[in-house]
Design a protein around this motif. Structure first.
Motif, mmCIF file in Angstrom:
data_model
loop_
_atom_site.group_PDB
_atom_site.id
_atom_site.type_symbol
_atom_site.label_atom_id
_atom_site.label_comp_id
_atom_site.label_asym_id
_atom_site.label_seq_id
_atom_site.Cartn_x
_atom_site.Cartn_y
_atom_site.Cartn_z
ATOM 1 N N ILE A 94 -30.590 135.243 -14.789
ATOM 2 C CA ILE A 94 -29.196 135.456 -14.391
ATOM 3 C C ILE A 94 -28.482 134.107 -14.300
ATOM 4 C CG2 ILE A 94 -27.671 136.220 -12.520
ATOM 5 C CD1 ILE A 94 -29.846 138.377 -11.891
ATOM 6 N N ALA A 95 -29.156 133.107 -13.700
ATOM 7 C CA ALA A 95 -28.578 131.760 -13.589
ATOM 8 C C ALA A 95 -28.257 131.203 -14.964
ATOM 9 C CB ALA A 95 -29.539 130.823 -12.848
ATOM 10 N N LEU A 96 -29.184 131.349 -15.880
ATOM 11 C CA LEU A 96 -28.999 130.835 -17.236
ATOM 12 C C LEU A 96 -27.789 131.487 -17.902
ATOM 13 C CD1 LEU A 96 -30.060 129.008 -19.498
ATOM 14 C CD2 LEU A 96 -31.547 130.891 -20.199
ATOM 15 N N GLU A 97 -27.687 132.798 -17.779
ATOM 16 C CA GLU A 97 -26.566 133.522 -18.389
ATOM 17 C C GLU A 97 -25.229 133.064 -17.800
ATOM 18 O OE1 GLU A 97 -24.878 138.058 -18.366
ATOM 19 O OE2 GLU A 97 -27.048 137.791 -18.444
ATOM 20 N N ILE A 98 -25.154 132.966 -16.493
ATOM 21 C CA ILE A 98 -23.904 132.562 -15.836
ATOM 22 C C ILE A 98 -23.559 131.123 -16.175
ATOM 23 C CG2 ILE A 98 -22.828 132.056 -13.592
ATOM 24 C CD1 ILE A 98 -24.395 134.501 -12.494
ATOM 25 N N LEU A 99 -24.523 130.232 -16.067
ATOM 26 C CA LEU A 99 -24.228 128.810 -16.264
ATOM 27 C C LEU A 99 -23.949 128.481 -17.728
ATOM 28 C CD1 LEU A 99 -26.668 127.223 -13.680
ATOM 29 C CD2 LEU A 99 -24.188 127.508 -13.494
ATOM 30 N N ARG A 100 -24.547 129.199 -18.659
ATOM 31 C CA ARG A 100 -24.211 128.984 -20.080
ATOM 32 C C ARG A 100 -22.731 129.305 -20.313
ATOM 33 N NH1 ARG A 100 -28.214 128.030 -23.997
ATOM 34 N NH2 ARG A 100 -30.263 128.822 -23.489
ATOM 35 N N ASP A 101 -22.247 130.347 -19.669
ATOM 36 C CA ASP A 101 -20.835 130.727 -19.805
ATOM 37 C C ASP A 101 -19.923 129.763 -19.045
ATOM 38 O OD1 ASP A 101 -21.524 132.955 -21.275
ATOM 39 O OD2 ASP A 101 -21.357 134.353 -19.595
ATOM 40 N N GLU A 102 -20.380 129.259 -17.920
ATOM 41 C CA GLU A 102 -19.534 128.519 -16.996
ATOM 42 C C GLU A 102 -19.428 127.032 -17.315
ATOM 43 O OE1 GLU A 102 -16.808 129.152 -14.391
ATOM 44 O OE2 GLU A 102 -17.990 130.766 -15.214
ATOM 45 N N LEU A 103 -20.519 126.440 -17.763
ATOM 46 C CA LEU A 103 -20.533 124.999 -17.964
ATOM 47 C C LEU A 103 -19.891 124.624 -19.290
ATOM 48 C CD1 LEU A 103 -24.135 124.250 -16.682
ATOM 49 C CD2 LEU A 103 -21.995 123.794 -15.487
ATOM 50 N N LYS A 104 -19.094 123.578 -19.268
ATOM 51 C CA LYS A 104 -18.436 123.093 -20.492
ATOM 52 C C LYS A 104 -19.454 122.401 -21.403
ATOM 53 C CE LYS A 104 -14.254 124.159 -19.106
ATOM 54 N NZ LYS A 104 -14.385 125.472 -18.562
ATOM 55 N N THR A 105 -20.488 121.845 -20.801
ATOM 56 C CA THR A 105 -21.563 121.224 -21.570
ATOM 57 C C THR A 105 -22.847 121.957 -21.216
ATOM 58 O OG1 THR A 105 -22.267 119.659 -19.865
ATOM 59 C CG2 THR A 105 -20.442 118.973 -21.287
ATOM 60 N N ASN A 106 -23.928 121.559 -21.816
ATOM 61 C CA ASN A 106 -25.221 122.170 -21.510
ATOM 62 C C ASN A 106 -25.899 121.536 -20.305
ATOM 63 O OD1 ASN A 106 -25.382 124.181 -23.447
ATOM 64 N ND2 ASN A 106 -26.059 122.752 -25.018
ATOM 65 N N GLN A 107 -25.218 120.579 -19.641
ATOM 66 C CA GLN A 107 -25.838 119.911 -18.499
ATOM 67 C C GLN A 107 -26.135 120.959 -17.426
ATOM 68 O OE1 GLN A 107 -23.932 116.308 -17.762
ATOM 69 N NE2 GLN A 107 -25.404 115.618 -16.274
ATOM 70 N N GLY A 108 -27.313 120.935 -16.879
ATOM 71 C CA GLY A 108 -27.741 121.922 -15.900
ATOM 72 C C GLY A 108 -28.611 122.997 -16.527
#
Length: 195
Positions: free
Chosen positions: A138-152
């Motif tokens: 779930i974290a991966l899905e949300i953060l892939r959408d949310e982050l402008k870069t792949n950092q994190g």
């Protein structure tokens, strides 16, 4: 902030302390809350987790007075991380879940993603790998959408890959680890180690 960003924690701490004195003299509750959080981050980063936790708790108290839900949600995450670093995993999990609940209430997608990441890491420490994997995904899905870069993203991929390997799911584990390492390399991030 400049000294913090370049890793000069001593100067950063000194200037944050001076700013905190000023905010206390002005009785600026928001400034007191923000600076105690920043000082807590510095102390935690240099291994002074108990002192950092004290600062986070002061910041939380002041943030509650302000009813600043953004600060409160972030502080739940910081306090959770402090307890995680002290191997108090159940306490950490409780704070991460509070942060997640409040993050959803204020619709802070980045915080929500981070809370799912931290909950996933904590559940892994508690040997609840099925639940851990679910939260990390779930974290991966949300953060892939949310982050402008792949950092994190590398941190999540490394955690997912490591858990997969521990479960003897080698093909998916190695593939996921390699993806995390490749993104980390592309972003010139320092190596990530998963416990």
């Amino acid at each position: 902030v400049l000294y913090w960003s370049i890793g000069d924690f001593i100067k950063s701490f000194k200037y944050y302390q001076a700013a905190l004195k000023l905010e206390v003299s002005l009785v600026n509750i928001e400034g007191i809350a923000r600076l105690n959080c920043n000082i807590g981050n510095i102390l935690t980063s240099v291994g002074e987790v108990d002192k950092g936790l004290e600062c986070y708790e002061i910041s939380l108290s002041e943030s509650i007075k302000l009813n600043n839900k953004n600060y409160i949600a972030d502080l739940y995450s910081c306090i959770g991380k402090s307890h995680y670093l002290k191997d108090n995993f159940l306490v950490a999990l409780n704070y991460y879940e509070k942060g997640l609940t409040l993050g959803k209430e204020i619709n802070d997608r980045l915080l929500i993603g981070k809370c799912y990441l931290y909950i996933g890491e904590t559940l892994h420490k508690l040997k609840r790998d099925k639940d851990s994997l679910k939260n990390l995904e779930i974290a991966l899905e949300i953060l892939r959408d949310e982050l402008k870069t792949n950092q994190g993203i590398p941190e999540i991929l490394i955690a997912l890959g490591s858990i997969s390997i521990e479960k003897k799911e080698f093909e998916i584990g190695i593939k996921t680890l390699l993806e995390g390492c490749n993104i980390s390399y592309e972003l010139s991030l320092k190596p990530i180690q998963y416990e």
